[in-house]
Enzyme design. Structure first.
Site: not given
Length: 396
Positions: A154, A184-188
């Protein structure tokens, strides 16, 4: 490649199946359809490409984009309804892609944190419904066309998208921009380190290699599952169940959570609570102190708009300190901002905390807040579409 740290990505420049029986000097128009099944919504990207030179990346001529809420994970107990939402979005592809091109236009759906967080049998049932919808469609359905994408990909593919759209992948200078994506659920976070110390001091699985157009890039990249805005909000609300001015319902991941929104919490207390969601979890890369510009999108962009920091159509450049200053204002004038979102204080504080105490950015680090570059959405979807056209492979 087996001895390299982390992952390796190959983006070959070999003509793919869609270039068969074409004279070398003729331009070819072709299409790709990519579904982004995120935790808070499902989006369709229909890309129109022009391949002028088989030795180079194609030119992106146009993107048709449409999104619907909620995300697929909201249909965990009614997977047929999830399939129905994808079927509705497919109408956009049928209107955009000429009928004669349908059978050679690849159709791909990649799900992100929303499905990663579901029990595997529920996620699988949703993917099977989508696969059925794809198989019934008149488009080309490649192998592995419906899948859950891992977080590393991602980040890498968002980096490919933004650097392609900004022209950096063509440049000889190898100057690139970093990306920050807050879902919403993860950050990259993904960027090309300038310092060997960044690579040497990072955990192995935070380094990935990408081979593209005869260049090799060694990237710093990581995805934090559970540190997306909604997941972090839920974690922080567990600690913030203080005296509230009223019950509001926060819906995330197909669950409804009654929460009391604190009437007056203030920035400091809020910061202490969101710090618990960040501290010790987010790795601080060695060189972020003086690295190049980062493009920040998704909820970074949305909340900056909500807080009045940038214009929704224009985007804009901000420094990390701008988020901090506005977070303090929002938290200390809750009545003014409450109508925009009862969670704006927490969200802005979380973004500030993630940038400063999480990744370790300086207060004067410049972020380019953007939703689109050259009218194209800044997400991993375009990079993932190159994956299918240009034989992009990631090895672990």
């Amino acid at each position: 490649d087996a001895v390299c740290k982390g992952s390796t990505v190959h983006l070959s420049n070999n003509p793919a199946w869609w270039n068969l029986s074409r004279p070398a000097n003729s331009s070819r128009i072709f299409y790709g359809v990519m579904f982004d099944a995120g935790s808070t919504g499902t989006r369709i990207h229909v890309y129109t490409f022009i391949q002028k030179d088989p030795e180079e990346l194609p030119v992106l001529d146009n993107e048709m984009f449409h999104s619907i809420k909620p995300g697929l994970s909201a249909y965990a107990d009614t997977p047929e309804m999830g399939g129905y939402t994808v079927r509705q979005l497919l109408k956009v592809a049928k209107k955009t892609v000429p009928r004669l091109e349908w059978k050679r236009t690849p159709l791909v759906l990649k799900a992100t944190a929303g499905l990663r967080l579901l029990p595997s049998e529920k996620a699988q049932a949703l993917l099977e419904q989508v696969q059925d919808v794809f198989d019934e469609s008149p488009f080309f359905v490649p192998d592995d066309s419906v899948s859950i994408m891992n977080g590393t990909n991602e980040g890498i593919l968002a980096w490919v998208t933004v650097n392609f759209l900004t022209g950096h992948l063509y440049a000889e200078t190898r100057k690139t921009v970093g990306i920050l994506d807050l879902g919403g659920g993860s950050t990259q976070i993904t960027f090309l380190p300038k310092s060997k110390k960044t690579i040497g001091s990072s955990p192995d699985d935070y380094i990935a290699r990408i081979d593209m157009l005869n260049s090799t890039y060694e990237l710093y990249t990581h995805s934090y599952l559970g540190n997306g805005l909604m997941a972090a909000r839920l974690a922080a609300l567990g600690a913030l169940g203080a005296e509230g001015t009223g019950i509001t319902y926060f819906t995330y991941h197909h669950q409804h959570y009654p929460v009391s929104v604190p009437g007056y919490v203030g920035y400091k207390l809020c910061y202490q609570e969101v710090l618990k969601v960040v501290k010790g979890i987010v790795h601080q890369p060695y060189e972020l102190k003086d690295t190049s510009v980062f493009y920040a999108f998704s909820y970074y962009f949305d909340r900056a708009v909500d807080a009045g920091l940038i214009d929704r159509t224009q985007g804009g450049m901000l420094e990390v300190r701008d988020f901090k200053k506005r977070a303090k204002e929002v938290c200390n004038k809750m009545s003014k901002y409450h109508l925009i979102s009862p969670f704006l204080c927490m969200d802005m504080t979380y973004i500030t905390c993630l940038l400063k105490d999480g990744f370790g950015f300086k207060e004067n680090t410049v972020l380019q807040l953007t939703k689109k570059v050259n009218n194209v959405e800044t997400s991993w979807a375009l990079g993932a579409t190159f994956n299918h056209f240009q034989n992009l492979k990631i090895y672990r």
